[in-house]
Enzyme design. Structure first.
Site, PDB file in Angstrom:
ATOM      1  N   ARG A 257      -3.628  17.673  35.509  1.00 16.02           N
ATOM      2  CA  ARG A 257      -3.990  17.929  36.910  1.00 16.02           C
ATOM      3  C   ARG A 257      -2.808  18.630  37.568  1.00 16.02           C
ATOM      4  NH1 ARG A 257      -3.700  13.011  40.426  1.00 16.02           N
ATOM      5  NH2 ARG A 257      -1.972  14.160  41.337  1.00 16.02           N
ATOM      6  N   HIS A 261      -4.260  15.163  43.802  1.00 17.40           N
ATOM      7  CA  HIS A 261      -5.511  14.491  43.435  1.00 17.40           C
ATOM      8  C   HIS A 261      -6.662  15.043  44.270  1.00 17.40           C
ATOM      9  CE1 HIS A 261      -8.509  11.495  42.632  1.00 17.40           C
ATOM     10  NE2 HIS A 261      -8.548  11.187  43.908  1.00 17.40           N
ATOM     11  N   TYR A 270       4.858  10.541  44.077  1.00 19.38           N
ATOM     12  CA  TYR A 270       4.851   9.683  42.888  1.00 19.38           C
ATOM     13  C   TYR A 270       5.087  10.413  41.555  1.00 19.38           C
ATOM     14  CZ  TYR A 270      -0.014  11.329  42.996  1.00 19.38           C
ATOM     15  OH  TYR A 270      -1.124  12.120  43.054  1.00 19.38           O
TER      16      TYR A 270
HETATM   17  C1  TPP Z   1     -15.249   2.698  42.079  1.00 14.16           C
HETATM   18  C2  TPP Z   1     -14.156   3.485  42.711  1.00 14.16           C
HETATM   19  N1  TPP Z   1     -12.933   2.960  42.799  1.00 14.16           N
HETATM   20  C3  TPP Z   1     -11.918   3.666  43.356  1.00 14.16           C
HETATM   21  C4  TPP Z   1     -12.155   4.930  43.871  1.00 14.16           C
HETATM   22  C5  TPP Z   1     -11.008   5.738  44.453  1.00 14.16           C
HETATM   23  N2  TPP Z   1     -10.647   6.792  43.496  1.00 14.16           N
HETATM   24  C6  TPP Z   1     -11.109   8.030  43.634  1.00 14.16           C
HETATM   25  S1  TPP Z   1     -10.609   9.019  42.388  1.00 14.16           S
HETATM   26  C7  TPP Z   1      -9.721   7.805  41.663  1.00 14.16           C
HETATM   27  C8  TPP Z   1      -8.933   8.064  40.409  1.00 14.16           C
HETATM   28  C9  TPP Z   1      -9.751   8.533  39.274  1.00 14.16           C
HETATM   29  O1  TPP Z   1      -8.937   9.066  38.289  1.00 14.16           O
HETATM   30  P1  TPP Z   1      -9.523   9.703  36.972  1.00 14.16           P
HETATM   31  O2  TPP Z   1     -10.688   8.931  36.500  1.00 14.16           O
HETATM   32  O3  TPP Z   1      -8.401   9.892  36.022  1.00 14.16           O
HETATM   33  O4  TPP Z   1     -10.097  11.118  37.441  1.00 14.16           O
HETATM   34  P2  TPP Z   1      -9.318  12.358  38.078  1.00 14.16           P
HETATM   35  O5  TPP Z   1      -9.277  12.103  39.560  1.00 14.16           O
HETATM   36  O6  TPP Z   1      -7.952  12.411  37.474  1.00 14.16           O
HETATM   37  O7  TPP Z   1     -10.139  13.566  37.779  1.00 14.16           O
HETATM   38  C10 TPP Z   1      -9.837   6.626  42.383  1.00 14.16           C
HETATM   39  C11 TPP Z   1      -9.185   5.364  42.034  1.00 14.16           C
HETATM   40  C12 TPP Z   1     -13.475   5.445  43.774  1.00 14.16           C
HETATM   41  N3  TPP Z   1     -13.785   6.670  44.199  1.00 14.16           N
HETATM   42  N4  TPP Z   1     -14.439   4.703  43.176  1.00 14.16           N
END
Ligand code: TPP
Ligand code: MG
Length: 361
Positions: A257, A261, A270
């Site tokens: 990435r 985010h 971080y």
């Molecule tokens: C059930 C849930 N918990 C927490 C969140 C908040 N949240 C949004 S994205 C994210 C991280 C996801 O990371 P990853 O699966 O590695 O995907 P990336 O964002 O790196 O594409 C979190 C914790 C959410 N959207 N849904």
């Protein structure tokens, strides 16, 4: 002495195109020249679209946006391998997948402004809507594959999720069902190093995400996610497996990435810039350009034209989305159920009444 059962396993790591654009000819997938150029052009449009979206969000023209810069190979090359009848099941980061499926750029911007209109492409297009709850969409993909099986239709479902989503129970449930039911599902885990501020080292003690497939009796493979050819070949093979009734595949695509985010995040808080630097050398678009140049499919003129045209297309789409006037508030209650449940209807009527009072009063 109790008996022990020992399982040995290996996970293949597939790289076809190295960082200098050299190809392993034994593994090179057969892709027509025109299609190679199409993949390249789609990746470039995706990159330009992405960077414009971040600027538009900063100007207050879009809501929160999740950029995909650096992950274009994992998204575009896999989606490109789909057949028209297959399903594309995205998380919130997959605008390049919608672009690959031919959804107009302005429709994606309009969605990012908060309106559902047109964001999924044609009404009968097999694209699922953006799924924000982490780990929710793998279950949908298994359901789609299972439904296709019951209806005796040859339709696979390709679902995207991140490394963080592998810690959600639903993702693991989905993989378990795909194994038990032998559904034509392709789980594409974009291991991009981070789940917001949580690094992959804190996400799992396993050596790879791909090896999680073993526990569910499905195929697992790790690919260089910045290598268009490896992503394409692995997805194509997984679709064929699904289509032949051989079940699901988990593809772990190792990528990075490059940006924040979402536009609501500041990664400087971080992660260190030193970590990002080496990934700039692995840029998937630059690597593919080197390959196309060696194949004599790309020269400076063509490259310049592709980037200039992408800028033009994106600028025109951004303008259209700015001119777009949102429909009626009742729109947000539609498109989920074939027949609207009364509880939703009640909410819609209430919203409609409030809207009219506010807009006319
Ligand atoms: C059930 C849930 N918990 C927490 C969140 C908040 N949240 C949004 S994205 C994210 C991280 C996801 O990371 P990853 O699966 O590695 O995907 P990336 O964002 O790196 O594409 C979190 C914790 C959410 N959207 N849904
Ligand atoms: Mg991630």
């Amino acid at each position: 002495m109790p008996k022990t059962v020992k399982h040995k396993f290996e996970i293949e790591h597939l790289q076809i195109l190295d960082e200098d654009g050299n190809v392993d000819e034994k593994l090179e997938p057969k892709i027509a020249d025109e299609d190679l150029k199409k993949i390249y052009e789609t990746m470039v449009v995706s990159r330009v679209f992405d960077q414009k979206a971040v600027k538009m969000q900063r100007q207050g023209k879009l809501a929160t946006f999740a950029p995909s810069t650096g992950e274009e190979a994992a998204m575009v090359a896999s989606t490109f391998a789909l057949r028209k009848q297959d399903w594309m099941v995205p998380s919130y980061r997959e605008s390049p997948c919608f672009i690959t499926r031919g959804v107009p750029l302005e429709a994606i911007y309009i969605y990012m402004k908060g309106s559902e209109e047109g964001s999924r492409g044609e009404p009968d297009a097999h694209n699922m809507p953006v799924s924000v709850p982490v780990g929710s969409q793998p279950l949908h993909a298994v359901g789609l594959g299972y439904a296709a099986k019951l209806r005796k239709k040859d339709e696979a479902a390709l679902v995207f999720f991140g490394d963080g989503a592998t810690s959600e129970g639903e993702t693991l449930e989905a993989m378990n069902f795909s194994g038990a039911w032998k559904t034509p599902t392709i789980f594409l885990c974009r291991n991009n190093g981070w789940a917001i501020s949580v690094p992959t080292t804190k996400q799992t003690a396993a050596e790879s995400f791909a090896q999680k497939a073993i526990a569910f009796g499905i195929k697992g493979i790790q690919v260089d996610g910045n290598d268009v050819l490896a992503v394409y070949a692995a997805t194509k093979e997984a679709i064929e497996r699904g289509s032949k009734g051989k079940g699901a595949t988990l593809i772990e695509a190792i990528t990075y990435r490059m940006g924040m985010h979402t536009t609501a995040d500041d990664p400087k808080k971080y992660r260190k810039e030193e970590e990002v630097e080496p990934w700039k050398e692995k840029d998937p678009i630059e690597r593919f350009e080197k390959y196309l140049r060696k194949k004599k499919l790309l020269d400076d003129n063509y490259k310049e034209k592709v980037w200039a045209e992408a800028e033009e297309k994106v600028a025109a789409a951004a303008k259209k989305s700015e001119e777009f006037k949102a429909g009626h508030i009742s729109e947000i209650f539609k498109y989920t159920f074939a027949e609207m449940p009364y509880i939703i209807k009640e909410q819609m009527d209430y919203a409609q009444k409030t809207w009219e009072e506010e807009n006319n009063g």
